[in-house]
Design a protein around this motif. Structure first.
Motif, PDB file in Angstrom:
ATOM      1  N   THR A 188       0.834  -1.204   0.000  1.00  0.00           N
ATOM      2  CA  THR A 188       0.000   0.000   0.000  1.00  0.00           C
ATOM      3  C   THR A 188       0.868   1.253   0.000  1.00  0.00           C
ATOM      4  OG1 THR A 188      -1.800  -1.130   1.157  1.00  0.00           O
ATOM      5  CG2 THR A 188      -1.751   1.272   1.297  1.00  0.00           C
ATOM      6  N   LEU A 189       1.900   1.250   0.857  1.00  0.00           N
ATOM      7  CA  LEU A 189       2.798   2.411   0.902  1.00  0.00           C
ATOM      8  C   LEU A 189       3.596   2.543  -0.399  1.00  0.00           C
ATOM      9  CD1 LEU A 189       4.121   2.128   4.580  1.00  0.00           C
ATOM     10  CD2 LEU A 189       2.333   3.639   3.692  1.00  0.00           C
ATOM     11  N   ASP A 190       4.020   1.406  -0.961  1.00  0.00           N
ATOM     12  CA  ASP A 190       4.742   1.447  -2.245  1.00  0.00           C
ATOM     13  C   ASP A 190       3.899   2.104  -3.333  1.00  0.00           C
ATOM     14  OD1 ASP A 190       6.848   0.146  -1.048  1.00  0.00           O
ATOM     15  OD2 ASP A 190       6.331  -1.835  -1.853  1.00  0.00           O
ATOM     16  N   SER A 191       2.639   1.725  -3.372  1.00  0.00           N
ATOM     17  CA  SER A 191       1.747   2.240  -4.402  1.00  0.00           C
ATOM     18  C   SER A 191       1.630   3.761  -4.303  1.00  0.00           C
ATOM     19  CB  SER A 191       0.366   1.586  -4.256  1.00  0.00           C
ATOM     20  OG  SER A 191      -0.542   2.108  -5.193  1.00  0.00           O
ATOM     21  N   VAL A 192       1.497   4.265  -3.059  1.00  0.00           N
ATOM     22  CA  VAL A 192       1.414   5.712  -2.863  1.00  0.00           C
ATOM     23  C   VAL A 192       2.722   6.380  -3.276  1.00  0.00           C
ATOM     24  CG1 VAL A 192       1.086   7.561  -1.178  1.00  0.00           C
ATOM     25  CG2 VAL A 192      -0.290   5.478  -1.024  1.00  0.00           C
ATOM     26  N   ALA A 193       3.864   5.774  -2.915  1.00  0.00           N
ATOM     27  CA  ALA A 193       5.174   6.363  -3.243  1.00  0.00           C
ATOM     28  C   ALA A 193       5.384   6.441  -4.749  1.00  0.00           C
ATOM     29  CB  ALA A 193       6.278   5.544  -2.586  1.00  0.00           C
ATOM     30  N   PHE A 194       5.087   5.368  -5.472  1.00  0.00           N
ATOM     31  CA  PHE A 194       5.253   5.370  -6.923  1.00  0.00           C
ATOM     32  C   PHE A 194       4.377   6.448  -7.567  1.00  0.00           C
ATOM     33  CE2 PHE A 194       7.154   1.118  -6.520  1.00  0.00           C
ATOM     34  CZ  PHE A 194       8.185   1.222  -7.459  1.00  0.00           C
ATOM     35  N   LYS A 195       3.133   6.537  -7.113  1.00  0.00           N
ATOM     36  CA  LYS A 195       2.221   7.516  -7.682  1.00  0.00           C
ATOM     37  C   LYS A 195       2.697   8.936  -7.380  1.00  0.00           C
ATOM     38  CE  LYS A 195      -2.681   8.746  -7.861  1.00  0.00           C
ATOM     39  NZ  LYS A 195      -4.049   8.451  -7.360  1.00  0.00           N
ATOM     40  N   ALA A 196       3.178   9.159  -6.148  1.00  0.00           N
ATOM     41  CA  ALA A 196       3.628  10.496  -5.758  1.00  0.00           C
ATOM     42  C   ALA A 196       4.846  10.937  -6.573  1.00  0.00           C
ATOM     43  CB  ALA A 196       3.943  10.520  -4.266  1.00  0.00           C
ATOM     44  N   ILE A 197       5.814  10.032  -6.778  1.00  0.00           N
ATOM     45  CA  ILE A 197       7.017  10.395  -7.538  1.00  0.00           C
ATOM     46  C   ILE A 197       6.664  10.649  -9.002  1.00  0.00           C
ATOM     47  CG2 ILE A 197       9.230   9.500  -8.361  1.00  0.00           C
ATOM     48  CD1 ILE A 197       9.540   8.131  -5.654  1.00  0.00           C
ATOM     49  N   LYS A 198       5.756   9.835  -9.543  1.00  0.00           N
ATOM     50  CA  LYS A 198       5.325  10.062 -10.924  1.00  0.00           C
ATOM     51  C   LYS A 198       4.707  11.443 -11.084  1.00  0.00           C
ATOM     52  CE  LYS A 198       4.390   5.485 -12.882  1.00  0.00           C
ATOM     53  NZ  LYS A 198       3.317   4.591 -13.405  1.00  0.00           N
ATOM     54  N   GLU A 199       3.917  11.842 -10.081  1.00  0.00           N
ATOM     55  CA  GLU A 199       3.226  13.140 -10.143  1.00  0.00           C
ATOM     56  C   GLU A 199       4.089  14.268  -9.581  1.00  0.00           C
ATOM     57  OE1 GLU A 199      -0.406  12.543  -8.036  1.00  0.00           O
ATOM     58  OE2 GLU A 199      -1.256  11.187  -9.557  1.00  0.00           O
ATOM     59  N   LYS A 200       5.352  13.930  -9.209  1.00  0.00           N
ATOM     60  CA  LYS A 200       6.298  14.898  -8.643  1.00  0.00           C
ATOM     61  C   LYS A 200       5.770  15.530  -7.344  1.00  0.00           C
ATOM     62  CE  LYS A 200       8.411  15.941 -13.092  1.00  0.00           C
ATOM     63  NZ  LYS A 200       8.842  17.002 -14.054  1.00  0.00           N
ATOM     64  N   SER A 201       4.991  14.750  -6.623  1.00  0.00           N
ATOM     65  CA  SER A 201       4.521  15.172  -5.283  1.00  0.00           C
ATOM     66  C   SER A 201       5.530  14.654  -4.264  1.00  0.00           C
ATOM     67  CB  SER A 201       3.119  14.629  -5.020  1.00  0.00           C
ATOM     68  OG  SER A 201       2.194  15.066  -5.989  1.00  0.00           O
ATOM     69  N   TYR A 202       6.687  15.297  -4.216  1.00  0.00           N
ATOM     70  CA  TYR A 202       7.801  14.773  -3.423  1.00  0.00           C
ATOM     71  C   TYR A 202       7.540  14.854  -1.916  1.00  0.00           C
ATOM     72  CZ  TYR A 202      10.063  15.126  -7.964  1.00  0.00           C
ATOM     73  OH  TYR A 202      10.364  14.996  -9.302  1.00  0.00           O
ATOM     74  N   ASP A 203       6.724  15.817  -1.499  1.00  0.00           N
ATOM     75  CA  ASP A 203       6.401  15.883  -0.064  1.00  0.00           C
ATOM     76  C   ASP A 203       5.620  14.645   0.378  1.00  0.00           C
ATOM     77  OD1 ASP A 203       4.252  16.761  -1.708  1.00  0.00           O
ATOM     78  OD2 ASP A 203       3.277  17.680   0.028  1.00  0.00           O
ATOM     79  N   ILE A 204       4.737  14.181  -0.508  1.00  0.00           N
ATOM     80  CA  ILE A 204       3.972  12.963  -0.191  1.00  0.00           C
ATOM     81  C   ILE A 204       4.905  11.763  -0.143  1.00  0.00           C
ATOM     82  CG2 ILE A 204       2.193  11.376  -1.030  1.00  0.00           C
ATOM     83  CD1 ILE A 204       0.713  13.775  -2.178  1.00  0.00           C
ATOM     84  N   ALA A 205       5.817  11.650  -1.121  1.00  0.00           N
ATOM     85  CA  ALA A 205       6.759  10.533  -1.141  1.00  0.00           C
ATOM     86  C   ALA A 205       7.631  10.538   0.106  1.00  0.00           C
ATOM     87  CB  ALA A 205       7.619  10.605  -2.395  1.00  0.00           C
TER      88      ALA A 205
END
Length: 891
Positions: A785-802
């Motif tokens: 679950t955490l991996d999925s959020v991290a991959f999505k955040a980096i793709k969208e350049k939401s680095y604070d979320i990652a």
């Protein structure tokens, strides 16, 4: 450790028919799904058009399962019930002899040649598992019987289980039961049992036969062609301490077997059978001796009646085998002399009494379709007739006591028969004298043998406190745990519980979601098939407590469960603010009642002390406290508790009307629940020692409610509804919902905690030997679950979320490492440090994240705490890189 291999029945089952009895007809219907889910593989449907018994079902390997009970509500005892179950098994089996079963598969319906072969060769080999009595000393099992006591155990994963895809390796936990474990254990050791044998077992006990990886079976090789051998009746015996043996049957043997022998377990003639013998009597028996000393180091058994605590005796496990010629005596008795113990026999006797003219099948169908309460011209219903026409026979004290042993002789037949009849017949004119005389005459021709299994062990689920202690102490295995107060138990008894729990794979968690409770104490509790959710800081689960089949979703409420409590079937789905306090040592259970005239759903709430003796007279304790003290402080009198028609000499907790009927209620926006505020006055009994409770609002509420006694509960409880509730606990959905909630918190930048306490609850409650195997699936699911959020955040350049994801993951894994503390393998620290040094804001991309995930998988294979802590440093470096990238982007 020697873990239970599976709750599923062995692939090559030695039994043609397995009959599982229940206390009554309603229970036998209610447990059908339990049989399908735990006692056999029913993934491939087999259609048997000839099966007219609605409680009969056929497993994928061809074994017939029958869920049964004593016919027409008659109480026949374990012996009469054995005859009834065997006759039913034979009848169902004979229906299938003419028409082979058909298997449904992708290619259509085909006749399976394997089953044609099973239909030949005489009567079936039958296993009968009796459910036991009314569970009066263990009321939490009163609905379905102790045979279906829920046990959280480990089982090996199968490549396919009931049609569902699961992984091919590792182990999983499951909620099993004594019946399932018994069938599995007996199927393993009865391989090769001669065709036509009848094996009888009690399902309210737990048996384990192997203490090592070496598996043995009963030696039947020299019996198949031996006419005398096929006449044998033998009981299974295992060693047990004298304090345990004194409450059960005991076999005295000419020779005690050695565990060092490589051959299978043999059968030897029984010298003597004792029924609940005092310890001094067992010690006094010589030539051959009754007791022996167990030397744990050599695993040898020697006769040695000294004062050691380790003195043992051969205890009767309740498993009795009638080999084919002996089983023939049972089958013949069902046709004529003891037909009053069978469904068909009672129907024939009833029709004769009512002068029905029709004969054969038409007559039988006419009678069998009568409801047990319907009356005929004779003025008596079939159920009423069965109560008076049947003969109550005990398998052990009536049948086995009539058989020959080394201490009995047919030379004194007349005097033995006279003594036998004196105990069972009032006088020579007794109506059933001829039946008892026939029973003794026929069964005294049989010889009683014993198969002693030195590596076996035995545990009886007799009382509420025995069950609660076994589920908590037995699951602790050999690790150090805080001292939990046990009732008159020595350290050697705790050691035996742990050893037995280890042999069946007992664990502390199965099918459970727990969130909002500190693991410091809850880790030493047992929870199965339950959901417990609370966000209140005051919520807690005390050491040694057991929670089963409960749904307590109360995020805004305080749930405080004391030490060594037993909670079963509690229903609370409440969003409002409330609190529930269960004092230490209390047993609380909710059961659905049968609906009456379309009224709203209602429940009986059983409330007792775990240690309260249910059938002791006079009553000494109630709600776990001194009975007279409770009366004095509450102002209650005995007339508030018992009906006046019950004399003082028979007043016990069994017939005390103290368990209130509660109604299901709901409030708009607050969910639905059952109001348990009446418990406040019992909580006050514990917490306000010097205060008079006569004006307590909780006591007034309790007094205003209609109440039942335990003796009245069985006939009022809806067993089918309770079985459905147990199958409907949505613990898996709560895991998915919580992970989805965490994902939403992270992606939407919500200022809410990402709490993985449900993961830590599972990890901390597992023993060190099984921790990684049991918890890995849930840990992996959470990390994905955490991996999925991290991959999505980096793709969208939401680095604070990652960055927040990496810190959340680091906190989760560091807490995990703190709980595990397993450092058996060398850590891969150098590889982790290199990875950490390679991470910076310029090079970090999706491929770096994939590398982190890959290394994490290697780290978690060994569950090495040092490696996990090192990996957390990598995650913190990654989080820092994300923070720097956010700052750089803002500039």
């Amino acid at each position: 450790p020697n873990q239970a291999s599976s709750t599923m029945k062995a692939a090559m089952c030695p039994f043609d028919v397995i009959v599982i009895t229940s206390p009554d007809l309603e229970s036998s219907h209610a447990v059908r799904d339990l049989i399908k889910s735990s006692c056999g593989d029913f993934s491939s449907l087999i259609q048997d058009e000839t099966l007219r018994n609605e409680n009969a079902m056929r497993a994928s390997d061809g074994t017939i399962f029958i869920s049964s009970c004593d016919p027409y509500g008659a109480r026949m005892g374990s012996g009469g019930g054995t005859i009834a179950a065997m006759a039913e098994a034979d009848e169902v089996y004979s229906q299938l002899m003419a028409v082979p079963p058909h298997r449904c598969n992708g290619d259509g319906i085909t006749i399976n040649e394997q089953y044609k072969e099973q239909m030949t060769g005489g009567p079936p080999t039958v296993l009968i598992c009796h459910a036991g009595g009314e569970s009066s000393r263990c009321p939490t099992q009163i609905t379905l019987g102790k045979a279906w006591t829920s046990l959280p155990v480990i089982q090996r994963e199968l490549s396919c289980a009931n049609g569902a895809n699961v992984s091919k390796t590792g182990i999983v936990t499951d909620v099993s039961n004594p019946t399932s474990l018994l069938i599995s254990a007996l199927s393993e050791i009865f391989v090769g049992v001669p065709k036509g044998s009848v094996v009888v077992a009690a399902s309210d006990v737990l048996l384990s036969f192997h203490s090592s990886s070496t598996s043995k079976t009963i030696d039947f090789q020299n019996i198949a062609g031996d006419e005398e051998g096929l006449k044998k009746v033998f009981g299974l015996a295992v060693p047990a301490p004298l304090e345990t043996a004194k409450n059960h049957g005991v076999f005295v043997l000419e020779k005690s077997p050695s565990t060092s022998e490589s051959k299978n377990w043999g059968i030897q003639y029984t010298s003597k059978v004792l029924q609940k013998p005092p310890v001094n009597e067992m010690k006094a028996i010589k030539n051959p001796p009754c007791v022996f000393h167990h030397f744990a180091k050599t695993q040898e058994y020697e006769s040695d009646a000294n004062n050691s605590e380790d003195l043992m005796a051969w205890i009767d496990t309740g498993v009795v085998t009638f080999l084919p010629h002996a089983a023939k005596v049972l089958r013949e008795s069902a046709l004529i002399q003891l037909r009053c113990c069978t469904s068909r026999g009672l129907e024939d006797m009833y029709s004769e009494r009512n002068n029905f003219v029709e004969l054969g099948i038409e007559k039988r169908q006419k009678v069998s379709h009568l409801e047990s309460h319907e009356q005929t011209v004779s003025g008596q219903s079939l159920g009423e007739f069965a109560q008076t026409a049947t003969l109550k026979i005990d398998l052990y004290s009536d049948m086995l006591q009539a058989m020959q042993t080394g201490s009995t002789s047919l030379n004194h037949f007349d005097s033995s028969l006279r003594r036998y009849l004196e105990k069972r017949c009032v006088d020579d004119a007794s109506e059933n004298k001829a039946q008892w005389q026939w029973l003794f005459s026929e069964f005294s021709k049989l010889k009683l043998f014993t198969c002693a299994i030195p590596t076996g062990s035995f545990f009886h689920l007799g009382t509420t406190w025995e069950l609660a202690d076994f589920l908590t102490i037995g699951a602790s295995h050999f690790e150090e745990v805080p001292e939990i107060a046990l009732r008159n138990d020595t350290s050697s008894h705790k050691q035996r519980m742990r050893s037995f729990g280890n042999s069946i794979g007992l664990v502390r968690r199965s099918g459970t979601f727990i969130s909002g409770f500190p693991t410091e104490t809850s880790r030493y509790s047992t929870a199965l098939n339950s959901v417990l959710v609370s966000k209140s800081t005051g919520s807690a689960i005390g050491e040694g407590s057991v929670i089963e089949h409960s749904f307590m979703n109360c995020p805004n409420s305080t749930i405080e469960i004391g030490e060594r409590c037993l909670l079963s079937g509690i229903r609370m789905n409440f969003n409002g603010c409330s609190s529930i306090h269960i004092p230490s040592g209390l047993c609380l259970q909710m059961l659905p009642l049968k609906k009456s005239n379309g009224k709203k759903k209602s429940y009986i709430c059983i409330c007792l002390g775990v240690d309260d003796p249910i059938k002791d007279v006079p009553v000494k304790t109630i709600f776990g406290m001194d009975f007279q003290c409770v009366l004095q402080r509450s102002g209650l009198t005995e007339s508030d508790i018992w009906d006046e028609i019950i004399p003082s000499s028979r007043r016990m907790l069994w017939n005390a009307k103290i368990h209130p009927i509660l109604h299901h209620s709901s409030s708009k926006g607050d969910g639905s629940h059952v109001d348990l505020t009446y418990l406040n006055w019992i909580h006050e009994l514990y917490t306000q020692n010097d205060i008079d409770l006569k004006s307590s609002s909780g006591l007034k509420h309790w007094k205003s409610l209609r109440k039942l006694s335990i003796s009245e509960i069985r006939e009022n409880v809806d067993a089918s509804a309770e079985a459905l509730h147990r199958r409907s606990i949505p613990s898996g959905k709560f895991v998915e919902s919580r992970l989805s909630e965490i994902s939403e918190i992270l992606m939407n930048r919500k200022h809410e905690p990402c709490n993985f306490d449900f993961v830590f609850d599972l990890v901390s409650s597992s023993s060190s030997e099984n921790m990684s195997s049991i918890s890995r699936p849930l840990v992996s699911q959470s990390l994905r679950t955490l991996d999925s959020v991290a991959f999505k955040a980096i793709k969208e350049k939401s680095y604070d979320i990652a960055g927040r994801v990496f810190m959340t993951m680091s906190l989760m894994l560091s807490d995990l490492a703190t709980i595990i503390c397993i450092d058996k393998k060398q850590s891969n620290k150098n590889e982790l440090l290199k990875l950490s040094s390679d991470i910076n804001m310029e090079s970090f991309d999706l491929s770096t994240l994939e590398l982190i995930v890959s290394v994490r998988k290697k780290v978690l294979i060994s569950y090495n705490a040092q490696s996990i802590f090192c990996f957390c440093e990598v995650l913190e470096t990654a989080s820092s890189a994300m923070t720097k990238r956010c700052i750089s982007a803002n500039k």
